[in-house]
Enzyme design. Sequence first.
Site, PDB file in Angstrom:
ATOM      1  N   SER A 112      92.432  28.941  65.428  1.00 40.20           N
ATOM      2  CA  SER A 112      92.595  28.860  63.959  1.00 40.20           C
ATOM      3  C   SER A 112      93.559  27.906  63.473  1.00 40.20           C
ATOM      4  O   SER A 112      92.589  26.819  63.856  1.00 40.20           O
ATOM      5  CB  SER A 112      93.743  29.575  63.807  1.00 40.20           C
ATOM      6  OG  SER A 112      93.779  30.055  62.589  1.00 40.20           O
ATOM      7  N   ASP A 254      89.905  26.363  57.523  1.00 42.47           N
ATOM      8  CA  ASP A 254      91.377  26.866  58.576  1.00 42.47           C
ATOM      9  C   ASP A 254      89.537  26.878  60.061  1.00 42.47           C
ATOM     10  O   ASP A 254      88.726  26.567  58.858  1.00 42.47           O
ATOM     11  CB  ASP A 254      91.956  27.027  59.121  1.00 42.47           C
ATOM     12  CG  ASP A 254      91.603  29.118  59.102  1.00 42.47           C
ATOM     13  OD1 ASP A 254      90.916  29.093  59.134  1.00 42.47           O
ATOM     14  OD2 ASP A 254      92.528  29.318  59.554  1.00 42.47           O
ATOM     15  N   ASP A 256      88.882  28.645  62.132  1.00 42.76           N
ATOM     16  CA  ASP A 256      88.022  29.087  62.267  1.00 42.76           C
ATOM     17  C   ASP A 256      87.243  29.755  60.609  1.00 42.76           C
ATOM     18  O   ASP A 256      86.510  30.932  60.764  1.00 42.76           O
ATOM     19  CB  ASP A 256      88.542  30.710  63.245  1.00 42.76           C
ATOM     20  CG  ASP A 256      89.282  31.186  62.983  1.00 42.76           C
ATOM     21  OD1 ASP A 256      90.200  30.760  61.857  1.00 42.76           O
ATOM     22  OD2 ASP A 256      90.221  32.372  63.345  1.00 42.76           O
ATOM     23  N   ASP A 258      88.995  31.591  58.900  1.00 39.95           N
ATOM     24  CA  ASP A 258      88.719  33.352  58.618  1.00 39.95           C
ATOM     25  C   ASP A 258      90.157  32.632  57.176  1.00 39.95           C
ATOM     26  O   ASP A 258      90.688  34.080  56.414  1.00 39.95           O
ATOM     27  CB  ASP A 258      89.832  34.446  59.233  1.00 39.95           C
ATOM     28  CG  ASP A 258      91.323  33.765  59.762  1.00 39.95           C
ATOM     29  OD1 ASP A 258      91.276  32.680  59.599  1.00 39.95           O
ATOM     30  OD2 ASP A 258      91.075  34.378  60.455  1.00 39.95           O
TER      31      ASP A 258
END
Length: 468
Positions: A112, A254, A256, A258
Amino acid sequence: MVFTALDPLGVPLGTAQASFGTDGIRGRVGTLLTPAFILQVGYWCGQVLPDQGPVLIGMDSRSSGAMVASALTAGLTAAGREVWTLGLCPTPAVPGLIRKLGAAGGLMVSASHNPPEDNGIKVFGADGAKLSPAKQGLIEAGLRGEAIGDKGRPTITSCGPAYQRDELLSHYRDALLASVLHQRLDGVPIVLDLCWGAATACGAEVFAALGADLTVLHGEPDGSRINVGCGSTQLEPLRRAVIERGAIMGFAFDGDADRMLALDGQGRVVDGDHVLYLWGSDLQDQQALPQQRLVATVMSNLGFERAWQQRGGVLERTPVGDQHVYAAMVESNAALGGEQSGHILSAAHGLCGDGVLTALQLATLCHGRGLSLGEWLDQSFQAFPQKLVNVRVPDLERRMGWQHCEPLQEAVLAAEAAMGEDGRVLVRASGTEPLLRVMIEASDSAAVEFWTVQLADLAEQHLNRGCV
């Protein structure tokens, strides 16, 4: 939790401290995340996930991603599972494709917002949701060497196949465009900070498909620079670009993708609380918000809560972590929830934090109203002054047991008494980093500054030197 040497695959392991935190298993590559350990994680995921269907693996752009994905594939195929690797993709692509394809589950290789040296593993079940604590516990039990249905050593006939399926990402791109009903953004000046991460797989592509006038920062996958001085945790590059180029909004993701944070044309931050308020207000106006309920975490601003209550709404708070938001939304049939940090979950769009989808929703909702993001933000709430300080506490036991430190606990009670109903204190141990997070929020900014310094200093003094 300590995992000792195991041998279900004939692979010796050293000891490693690891468990499922607030967002999967996460740690430093080469220290916690060794090939042998990751292989074991893959193997026990293969034992716990449902028997029918392939297991999907996606990853962000980290340099260690291929190693982690390969070791997971080895473990899963050793458990007899069929593996489909998706390559570079945002985390929400994995649960979305699980549901679309009827897969048994999926794993996302990402840490992340953590630095490039870290990596992690998020595990999703056949319903596309992150695994329940009970199933996470089964994987942890397997890693400890406790039998949970081990199928024995792999043989030439028991190993599963593995396939590269990068083309499946097109389904996710199509779903993003469908989520806004292919509304146009023709000529709208927008800046995207893709963070050198997973958002580079499709973020610019979907905005361009809607006709936006795009400026893209950090737009190539770069595993050595992911999250470094950019993205949703470092907004200054995005702020400079938005102001210099006269954009009316900017979005930062960020590693990833999400979650996301937005900036208006003046560089003001539109965080997850503002997204929930604005998007929730739109749903409320459409009578599409059951019980007028939004779900947020304990980190959400008190100003947001009071403003939402003034609209006749209900704000349900959960512990930090989007899995807690998810569980509360399912239980209460809520349509929208999320975290101040930018994870936003929509029941209409799969109940998974998706930064690119959230950015598309904000952009099209604003454009459809004939407003800039700043003009819409002015219709939002006035946040209470809030300050978050991260105190580094490497010792896991002291960090997780901070409540047993009497001087710190006494100071927390004193702060709460001093601020009364117009303030909040939140101290919590991070589930993904060696940090104790101290958050103070109050109507009085001087009180926020005073108590933040007091509590952070006490935490540093006592938790890192022994609580006395």
